[in-house]
Design a protein around this motif. Structure first.
Motif, PDB file in Angstrom:
ATOM      1  N   SER A   1     -16.997  28.747  10.310  1.00 13.69           N
ATOM      2  CA  SER A   1     -16.064  29.345   9.207  1.00 13.69           C
ATOM      3  C   SER A   1     -16.632  30.632   8.367  1.00 13.69           C
ATOM      4  CB  SER A   1     -15.107  28.553   8.501  1.00 13.69           C
ATOM      5  OG  SER A   1     -14.311  29.186   7.366  1.00 13.69           O
ATOM      6  N   ASP A   2     -16.051  31.390   7.849  1.00 18.47           N
ATOM      7  CA  ASP A   2     -16.943  32.018   6.991  1.00 18.47           C
ATOM      8  C   ASP A   2     -16.693  31.889   5.504  1.00 18.47           C
ATOM      9  OD1 ASP A   2     -14.428  32.893   6.932  1.00 18.47           O
ATOM     10  OD2 ASP A   2     -14.614  35.205   6.959  1.00 18.47           O
ATOM     11  N   ASP A   3     -15.871  30.555   5.624  1.00 21.12           N
ATOM     12  CA  ASP A   3     -15.610  30.127   4.163  1.00 21.12           C
ATOM     13  C   ASP A   3     -16.433  28.777   3.792  1.00 21.12           C
ATOM     14  OD1 ASP A   3     -14.299  28.966   1.956  1.00 21.12           O
ATOM     15  OD2 ASP A   3     -12.323  29.842   2.251  1.00 21.12           O
ATOM     16  N   ALA A   4     -17.269  28.715   3.053  1.00 25.95           N
ATOM     17  CA  ALA A   4     -17.962  27.559   2.674  1.00 25.95           C
ATOM     18  C   ALA A   4     -17.041  26.286   2.101  1.00 25.95           C
ATOM     19  CB  ALA A   4     -19.206  27.699   1.930  1.00 25.95           C
TER      20      ALA A   4
ATOM     21  N   ASP B   1     -26.265  27.294   9.133  1.00 27.36           N
ATOM     22  CA  ASP B   1     -25.896  28.455   8.604  1.00 27.36           C
ATOM     23  C   ASP B   1     -26.540  29.541   9.168  1.00 27.36           C
ATOM     24  OD1 ASP B   1     -25.713  30.692   6.797  1.00 27.36           O
ATOM     25  OD2 ASP B   1     -25.702  29.870   5.189  1.00 27.36           O
TER      26      ASP B   1
ATOM     27  N   ARG C   1     -24.529  20.504   9.040  1.00 28.29           N
ATOM     28  CA  ARG C   1     -24.121  22.111   8.618  1.00 28.29           C
ATOM     29  C   ARG C   1     -25.459  22.863   8.892  1.00 28.29           C
ATOM     30  NH1 ARG C   1     -20.263  22.320   3.995  1.00 28.29           N
ATOM     31  NH2 ARG C   1     -19.530  20.139   4.060  1.00 28.29           N
TER      32      ARG C   1
ATOM     33  N   LEU D   1     -15.051  24.446   4.708  1.00 28.15           N
ATOM     34  CA  LEU D   1     -15.595  23.522   5.330  1.00 28.15           C
ATOM     35  C   LEU D   1     -15.800  22.245   4.595  1.00 28.15           C
ATOM     36  CD1 LEU D   1     -18.934  25.630   6.788  1.00 28.15           C
ATOM     37  CD2 LEU D   1     -16.773  24.999   7.988  1.00 28.15           C
TER      38      LEU D   1
ATOM     39  N   LYS E   1     -21.454  27.660   9.071  1.00 22.55           N
ATOM     40  CA  LYS E   1     -21.144  28.803   8.286  1.00 22.55           C
ATOM     41  C   LYS E   1     -21.664  30.373   8.679  1.00 22.55           C
ATOM     42  CE  LYS E   1     -20.204  30.977   4.292  1.00 22.55           C
ATOM     43  NZ  LYS E   1     -20.649  32.216   4.663  1.00 22.55           N
TER      44      LYS E   1
END
Length: 433
Positions: free
Chosen positions: A277-280, A10, A8, A283, A315
């Motif tokens: 994605s902007d949606d954790a 960010d 992951r 994911l 993210k």
């Protein structure tokens, strides 16, 4: 089976750039031993022609050809492969070929010219290559789609003669590959492969004509050989591992996204699949889908190695930021699995192929959508493009000066040439004033 835990990243992290670069890093350094071996093969084929080609083919492919004439498949073999295909395969192959050809027809460059006020004519003449060579992997690695994608643009461009080489380990031919060559209009087919086939196409032998450009995928020996003969001939590109980058707003079925990532990860352990994605929470859903679907896959271990070794979830704060990250990655394949793909596409500058919307799986582009699946990898989409008709065409500048034009341009050329101390250039122009 141990669950996969995706790396992951960010975009808000202080060291995001460093982490991203580390994940994208691909060691494409040359294996010096392979490099030397390939150089030796090229030199030998260049020196001994058919004799060397026969020796290497028999040694590496387990064949027993006695003469170079045996290396060529006649057109009847291609026709027979097509005639005996199961109808479902024949229909799929023909439909894919028709779509690739229809798309390619839109890419043809045309000659043009214009006349200046003084009568001088300037323009550009577009002509096709005389000969092109197409390398196709053989044996178990059978890629009829690759034949279509490489051969059809060449024929649409008007290439005079298209020569295909395909190895036949232990004499094995693949009916789909030969049928694809028939459908695509390949002119000649030789059952050779490896670095020796690339050398034969580049320099020619008694039986195989030298070509102007070599296209098509192959293993490390083929890729190295293409790199080493570049300059003697043109090549399409030096391709790295396959890549897919997906931008999703969290509203697509997570199983779809997981399978799209699998579609590239299954190529080999070095393939790269990344999801932004902007949606954790989304994911997390895709990671769950990955672990749910992976045991069903025939190439599960390859997919696992690819996703754990080179894959990533990123993210971001919003989709605009996702586009910025995508432009830095410059992926081979980019899926925009969002509600308004056209709006997001306007922000994309670097990508080999862009797949728009939730229903457009990258796999469609690999086989039958129409655009070419030979695409720039390893961030080279920053400056290069998919294979197309234009790769099999050349452009020549046209200059036809009128008497008045020669007067005007001659004076300018004279000043500039004398400024460079090239007086013969200057006087050549001045003689016409």
């Amino acid at each position: 089976m141990t669950a996969i835990k995706m790396l992951r990243l960010d975009s808000a992290a202080v060291d995001f750039d460093k982490q991203l670069q580390a994940r994208l890093a691909w060691d494409a350094s040359d294996d010096l031993e392979i490099h030397k071996r390939v150089l030796d093969i090229i030199a030998d084929v260049k020196k001994r022609g058919d004799k060397a080609l026969l020796e290497y083919t028999n040694r590496f492919d387990g064949t027993a050809f006695k003469t170079a004439a045996e290396l060529e498949l006649d057109r009847a073999a291609l026709q027979q492969a097509w005639d005996t295909l199961p109808s479902t395969q024949a229909i799929a192959l023909q439909t894919a070929a028709d779509r690739v050809r229809a798309y390619a027809e839109h890419q043809k460059l045309q000659s043009w010219q214009f006349t200046e006020i003084d009568g001088t004519v300037l323009g550009q003449k577009v002509t096709a290559l005389d000969k092109a060579g197409l390398y196709v992997p053989g044996g178990k690695a059978a890629y009829p789609s690759s034949v279509l994608m490489n051969a059809i643009p060449a024929k649409v461009a008007g290439v005079g003669e298209l020569i295909m080489v395909v190895p036949t380990p232990r004499g094995e031919t693949n009916a789909l590959v030969l049928a694809a060559a028939h459908v695509a209009g390949v002119d000649r087919v030789f059952t050779i492969g490896g670095a020796q086939a690339v050398a034969a196409l580049a320099y020619g032998t008694e039986s195989i004509p030298a070509v102007d450009k070599i296209v098509g995928p192959g293993n490390i020996y083929v890729a190295t050989a293409k790199k080493l003969v570049f300059g003697q001939v043109g090549i399409d590109m030096i391709a790295g591992p396959s890549e897919i980058l997906i931008i999703c707003d969290g509203q697509t079925n997570p199983d779809w996204i997981a399978m799209d990532m699998f579609s590239q990860a299954e190529h080999d352990e070095n393939a790269q699949a990344i999801l932004i994605s902007d949606d954790a929470a989304f994911l997390n859903q895709v990671e769950a889908s990955i672990n749910k679907l992976l045991p069903e896959m025939e190439r599960a271990e390859i997919i696992r190695a690819s996703l754990t070794g080179r894959g990533a979830f990123i993210k971001v704060a919003n989709l605009s930021e996702a586009a910025q990250v995508a432009n830095r990655i410059a992926p081979e394949h980019l899926e925009l699995s969002v509600a308004e793909p056209e709006a997001l596409c306007a922000q994309i500058h670097n990508a080999g192929a862009i797949f728009m919307g939730r229903f457009t799986a990258e796999a469609l582009g690999d086989y039958c959508a129409g655009p070419n699946h030979v695409l720039p990898t390893s961030s080279t989409a920053r400056y290069s493009s998919p294979l197309g008709v234009y790769d099999f065409q050349k452009r020549s500048s046209l200059i036809n000066c009128s008497a008045v034009g020669a007067q005007n341009l001659g004076k300018i050329a004279s000043v500039l040439a004398r400024g460079e101390s090239l007086t013969a250039h200057a006087r050549s122009a001045e003689f016409r004033i």
